[in-house]
Motif scaffolding. Sequence first.
Motif, PDB file in Angstrom:
ATOM      1  N   SER A  73       0.839  -1.186   0.000  1.00 42.37           N
ATOM      2  CA  SER A  73       0.000   0.000   0.000  1.00 42.37           C
ATOM      3  C   SER A  73       0.884   1.249   0.000  1.00 42.37           C
ATOM      4  N   THR A  74       0.400   2.284  -0.674  1.00 40.31           N
ATOM      5  CA  THR A  74       1.044   3.597  -0.635  1.00 40.31           C
ATOM      6  C   THR A  74       0.098   4.621  -0.016  1.00 40.31           C
ATOM      7  N   GLN A  75      -1.041   4.160   0.459  1.00 46.38           N
ATOM      8  CA  GLN A  75      -2.066   5.042   1.021  1.00 46.38           C
ATOM      9  C   GLN A  75      -1.806   5.301   2.505  1.00 46.38           C
ATOM     10  N   SER A  76      -1.848   6.556   2.900  1.00 45.21           N
ATOM     11  CA  SER A  76      -1.658   6.929   4.297  1.00 45.21           C
ATOM     12  C   SER A  76      -2.777   6.340   5.167  1.00 45.21           C
ATOM     13  N   SER A 150       0.247   1.673   7.019  1.00 47.32           N
ATOM     14  CA  SER A 150       0.994   2.373   5.970  1.00 47.32           C
ATOM     15  C   SER A 150       1.018   3.871   6.271  1.00 47.32           C
ATOM     16  N   GLY A 152       2.082   6.060   3.935  1.00 47.35           N
ATOM     17  CA  GLY A 152       1.865   6.753   2.673  1.00 47.35           C
ATOM     18  C   GLY A 152       3.124   7.410   2.128  1.00 47.35           C
TER      19      GLY A 152
END
Length: 190
Positions: A73-76, A150, A152
């Motif tokens: 995941s790259t989502q905060s 994550s 982000g």
Amino acid sequence: MTEILESAKRHNHIIPIMKFLIVLMFIVFNPMFGSVALAGAVILDNNGTGTYSTGEWRFTLNGNPYGKHSLQSTQSNASYTYKISVPEPGEYQVFSWWIDMPEAVTDVPYTIRHQDGSSTVTVNQQMNGGKWNPLGTWQFDKAATITITSSGNGRTSADAIMLSPVTGSNLNDFDNTKYLTQNGTMTLNW
């Protein structure tokens, strides 16, 4: 190999050697899962029964995942949680497997809920990808819950979690070996 077994028979060492060979059969590299696990260990892979997520997590086959794939995941504030039933109450060492990726986050928080509350461990996922990494040792009663969050600020990996009992995994305690794989969970008991 035949000479070793014949020598063991002559010197009455066949039982210890057979026990050792049986243990090796169950504590070996397993190509289906791509890992080594200790006897008594419980492993929960991503997408196995007992996992759930918030936010966006995507499958990846890159970076030497545990099993067939990993999630990233790259989502905060996206989170990935593993709820693992423990075979019996006691002290367990917790390990995490994340993939090898240079753009990984260097400060990934893992929150471990255990018998005495919760603890947060921060790991650098740019290091030691594609293998088991120890997070710490805690007491667990009925279940362990481990959550990866994550930030982000790059890619966060959620792949697999392993609980290994601190006691009872000694080769001298061998008396019975069972192997069970179900829904992405592998358990080795003896």
